[in-house]
Design a protein around this motif. Structure first.
Motif, PDB file in Angstrom:
ATOM      1  N   SER A  11     -10.602 -18.954 -28.630  1.00 36.49           N
ATOM      2  CA  SER A  11     -11.246 -17.711 -28.221  1.00 36.49           C
ATOM      3  C   SER A  11     -12.304 -17.284 -29.244  1.00 36.49           C
ATOM      4  O   SER A  11     -13.387 -16.829 -28.879  1.00 36.49           O
ATOM      5  CB  SER A  11     -10.171 -16.648 -27.951  1.00 36.49           C
ATOM      6  OG  SER A  11     -10.285 -15.570 -28.827  1.00 36.49           O
ATOM      7  N   HIS A  12     -12.009 -17.481 -30.536  1.00 34.56           N
ATOM      8  CA  HIS A  12     -13.020 -17.165 -31.557  1.00 34.56           C
ATOM      9  C   HIS A  12     -14.237 -18.081 -31.435  1.00 34.56           C
ATOM     10  O   HIS A  12     -15.376 -17.630 -31.532  1.00 34.56           O
ATOM     11  CB  HIS A  12     -12.418 -17.288 -32.967  1.00 34.56           C
ATOM     12  CG  HIS A  12     -11.557 -16.132 -33.335  1.00 34.56           C
ATOM     13  ND1 HIS A  12     -10.574 -16.188 -34.309  1.00 34.56           N
ATOM     14  CD2 HIS A  12     -11.501 -14.877 -32.846  1.00 34.56           C
ATOM     15  CE1 HIS A  12      -9.973 -15.018 -34.396  1.00 34.56           C
ATOM     16  NE2 HIS A  12     -10.519 -14.204 -33.522  1.00 34.56           N
ATOM     17  N   ALA A  13     -13.953 -19.363 -31.212  1.00 35.15           N
ATOM     18  CA  ALA A  13     -15.047 -20.333 -31.088  1.00 35.15           C
ATOM     19  C   ALA A  13     -15.948 -19.964 -29.911  1.00 35.15           C
ATOM     20  O   ALA A  13     -17.174 -20.039 -29.998  1.00 35.15           O
ATOM     21  CB  ALA A  13     -14.491 -21.741 -30.926  1.00 35.15           C
ATOM     22  N   THR A  14     -15.317 -19.522 -28.820  1.00 28.69           N
ATOM     23  CA  THR A  14     -16.104 -19.127 -27.646  1.00 28.69           C
ATOM     24  C   THR A  14     -16.984 -17.932 -27.986  1.00 28.69           C
ATOM     25  O   THR A  14     -18.172 -17.896 -27.647  1.00 28.69           O
ATOM     26  CB  THR A  14     -15.166 -18.765 -26.472  1.00 28.69           C
ATOM     27  OG1 THR A  14     -14.293 -19.877 -26.260  1.00 28.69           O
ATOM     28  CG2 THR A  14     -15.948 -18.476 -25.207  1.00 28.69           C
ATOM     29  N   ARG A  15     -16.386 -16.941 -28.678  1.00 29.89           N
ATOM     30  CA  ARG A  15     -17.162 -15.749 -29.041  1.00 29.89           C
ATOM     31  C   ARG A  15     -18.324 -16.104 -29.954  1.00 29.89           C
ATOM     32  O   ARG A  15     -19.376 -15.479 -29.917  1.00 29.89           O
ATOM     33  CB  ARG A  15     -16.260 -14.718 -29.728  1.00 29.89           C
ATOM     34  CG  ARG A  15     -15.468 -13.913 -28.698  1.00 29.89           C
ATOM     35  CD  ARG A  15     -14.482 -12.982 -29.359  1.00 29.89           C
ATOM     36  NE  ARG A  15     -15.130 -11.931 -30.134  1.00 29.89           N
ATOM     37  CZ  ARG A  15     -14.439 -11.026 -30.824  1.00 29.89           C
ATOM     38  NH1 ARG A  15     -13.112 -11.069 -30.840  1.00 29.89           N
ATOM     39  NH2 ARG A  15     -15.067 -10.097 -31.500  1.00 29.89           N
ATOM     40  N   LEU A  16     -18.131 -17.115 -30.787  1.00 34.03           N
ATOM     41  CA  LEU A  16     -19.207 -17.534 -31.693  1.00 34.03           C
ATOM     42  C   LEU A  16     -20.195 -18.500 -31.022  1.00 34.03           C
ATOM     43  O   LEU A  16     -21.169 -18.932 -31.631  1.00 34.03           O
ATOM     44  CB  LEU A  16     -18.614 -18.219 -32.932  1.00 34.03           C
ATOM     45  CG  LEU A  16     -17.905 -17.298 -33.920  1.00 34.03           C
ATOM     46  CD1 LEU A  16     -17.168 -18.117 -34.973  1.00 34.03           C
ATOM     47  CD2 LEU A  16     -18.898 -16.367 -34.596  1.00 34.03           C
ATOM     48  N   GLY A  17     -19.907 -18.854 -29.778  1.00 39.50           N
ATOM     49  CA  GLY A  17     -20.799 -19.777 -29.074  1.00 39.50           C
ATOM     50  C   GLY A  17     -20.618 -21.224 -29.507  1.00 39.50           C
ATOM     51  O   GLY A  17     -21.495 -22.058 -29.303  1.00 39.50           O
ATOM     52  N   LEU A  18     -19.475 -21.520 -30.129  1.00 36.23           N
ATOM     53  CA  LEU A  18     -19.197 -22.902 -30.552  1.00 36.23           C
ATOM     54  C   LEU A  18     -18.458 -23.624 -29.425  1.00 36.23           C
ATOM     55  O   LEU A  18     -17.272 -23.936 -29.525  1.00 36.23           O
ATOM     56  CB  LEU A  18     -18.367 -22.918 -31.835  1.00 36.23           C
ATOM     57  CG  LEU A  18     -18.969 -22.147 -33.016  1.00 36.23           C
ATOM     58  CD1 LEU A  18     -17.983 -22.041 -34.165  1.00 36.23           C
ATOM     59  CD2 LEU A  18     -20.239 -22.844 -33.493  1.00 36.23           C
ATOM     60  N   THR A  19     -19.218 -23.882 -28.348  1.00 33.58           N
ATOM     61  CA  THR A  19     -18.571 -24.371 -27.133  1.00 33.58           C
ATOM     62  C   THR A  19     -17.906 -25.724 -27.323  1.00 33.58           C
ATOM     63  O   THR A  19     -16.854 -25.985 -26.761  1.00 33.58           O
ATOM     64  CB  THR A  19     -19.610 -24.493 -26.004  1.00 33.58           C
ATOM     65  OG1 THR A  19     -20.779 -25.073 -26.574  1.00 33.58           O
ATOM     66  CG2 THR A  19     -19.939 -23.140 -25.433  1.00 33.58           C
ATOM     67  N   HIS A  20     -18.540 -26.554 -28.134  1.00 32.00           N
ATOM     68  CA  HIS A  20     -18.002 -27.897 -28.339  1.00 32.00           C
ATOM     69  C   HIS A  20     -16.639 -27.822 -29.025  1.00 32.00           C
ATOM     70  O   HIS A  20     -15.693 -28.508 -28.634  1.00 32.00           O
ATOM     71  CB  HIS A  20     -18.990 -28.704 -29.182  1.00 32.00           C
ATOM     72  CG  HIS A  20     -18.601 -30.131 -29.373  1.00 32.00           C
ATOM     73  ND1 HIS A  20     -18.374 -30.972 -28.316  1.00 32.00           N
ATOM     74  CD2 HIS A  20     -18.402 -30.858 -30.492  1.00 32.00           C
ATOM     75  CE1 HIS A  20     -18.044 -32.170 -28.779  1.00 32.00           C
ATOM     76  NE2 HIS A  20     -18.055 -32.121 -30.102  1.00 32.00           N
ATOM     77  N   LEU A  21     -16.552 -26.958 -30.022  1.00 32.08           N
ATOM     78  CA  LEU A  21     -15.298 -26.800 -30.778  1.00 32.08           C
ATOM     79  C   LEU A  21     -14.169 -26.335 -29.864  1.00 32.08           C
ATOM     80  O   LEU A  21     -13.031 -26.803 -29.971  1.00 32.08           O
ATOM     81  CB  LEU A  21     -15.528 -25.795 -31.919  1.00 32.08           C
ATOM     82  CG  LEU A  21     -14.353 -25.568 -32.865  1.00 32.08           C
ATOM     83  CD1 LEU A  21     -13.989 -26.851 -33.572  1.00 32.08           C
ATOM     84  CD2 LEU A  21     -14.694 -24.483 -33.888  1.00 32.08           C
ATOM     85  N   THR A  22     -14.498 -25.450 -28.939  1.00 30.43           N
ATOM     86  CA  THR A  22     -13.506 -24.956 -27.986  1.00 30.43           C
ATOM     87  C   THR A  22     -12.818 -26.116 -27.269  1.00 30.43           C
ATOM     88  O   THR A  22     -11.618 -26.117 -27.046  1.00 30.43           O
ATOM     89  CB  THR A  22     -14.193 -24.053 -26.933  1.00 30.43           C
ATOM     90  OG1 THR A  22     -15.114 -23.218 -27.606  1.00 30.43           O
ATOM     91  CG2 THR A  22     -13.191 -23.225 -26.165  1.00 30.43           C
TER      92      THR A  22
END
Ligand code: ADP
Ligand code: MG
Length: 256
Positions: A11-22
């Motif tokens: 959820s944090h990765a999504t908020r940061l726009g780190l889609t790949h990490l998600t």
């Protein structure tokens, strides 16, 4: 890994726009465990993956918007076919130092010798290195400037051709310009002079540009700026388009 933690990371990765990490966090953690990565190495891996993905996405999008007719690279250019071409000079250009110096490249020669291909290959390399690029033919360029002028948007259209770090203007000399068109080309050259790189291809020698541009004085003014900082590559050799037909005529076997 704790499911709660994974969910929170996602959820944090999504908020940061780190889609790949998600999408890849679980796989990456597994990889780190197998390879027994240290903390620093793991953070390095995460960031590298994300940056790598963004970079390849940027590259693909930029190529799509670049107007390039194809995306061939220098590796695909057969230097052996063009023995009079100074391959070292071309490979030097591939370091892209000329773009940092905001200087130009002119590729001259008859049809089929690979002028457009080399211009494209340099533009692709520049795009990969993060420079903005745009490809157009001279004919298309003046047509668009004319249309823009007719609707009062000349400056905005000119700006669009000034913006990219590298502007390829292909096929100077195939079609002659009238005075108004030559003037528009002159404005473009003047505005880009020492501010951004141009890669120009032409089937005409510089002395013939007066005829192409319909005005010797204007041609001189254009060449003066274009050539002040410019690598000129003349390709005087056979047409690659006629390669197979030439071997038929001479009766030699085509290369395997
Ligand atoms: P020009 O712009 O000088 O008329 P192009 O760059 O369009 O020529 O080349 C014509 C075709 O031949 C293109 O498909 C190009 O990729 C190919 N070509 C030209 N020279 C070479 C070469 N030395 N090695 C590989 N392909 C070549
Ligand atoms: Mg061409």
């Amino acid at each position: 890994m704790n499911a709660l933690t994974t969910d929170r990371i996602r959820s944090h990765a999504t908020r940061l726009g780190l889609t790949h990490l998600t999408e890849t966090i679980t796989a990456l953690v597994e990889r780190a465990e197998t390879a027994q990565l240290g903390y620093l190495e793991f953070v390095d891996l995460l960031l590298e993956e994300e940056v790598g993905l963004r970079e390849s996405r940027r590259f693909r999008n930029a190529l799509k918007l670049s107007g390039l007719p194809h995306h061939k690279t220098l590796d695909e250019f057969d230097f052996a076919f063009q023995p009079d071409l100074d391959g070292r000079k071309v490979r030097d250009l591939a370091t892209l130092e000329f773009i940092r110096a905001k200087s130009n490249v002119a590729l001259l020669g008859p049809p089929g010798v690979g002028k457009t291909m080399l211009a494209v290959a340099l533009a692709v390399a520049a795009c990969q290195a993060g420079f903005s690029i745009y490809f157009t033919t001279l004919d298309d360029l003046v047509r668009r400037l004319r249309t823009a002028e007719a609707t009062g948007r000349f400056n905005r259209q000119l700006q669009a051709f000034l913006r990219p770090a590298v502007l390829v203007v292909d096929e100077v000399g195939y079609l002659p310009l009238d005075r108004a068109e030559a003037n528009m080309f002159f404005q473009l050259i003047t505005r880009r002079y020492e501010r951004g790189t141009m890669i120009v291809t032409s089937n005409k020698s510089f002395t013939e540009w007066g005829g192409v541009l319909g005005d010797d004085v204007l041609a001189t003014a254009i060449l003066d700026r274009l050539l002040h900082h410019c690598d000129v590559i003349a390709i005087n050799g056979p047409s690659y388009r006629l390669k197979d037909r030439l071997t038929l005529v001479t009766g030699t076997e085509p290369m395997p």
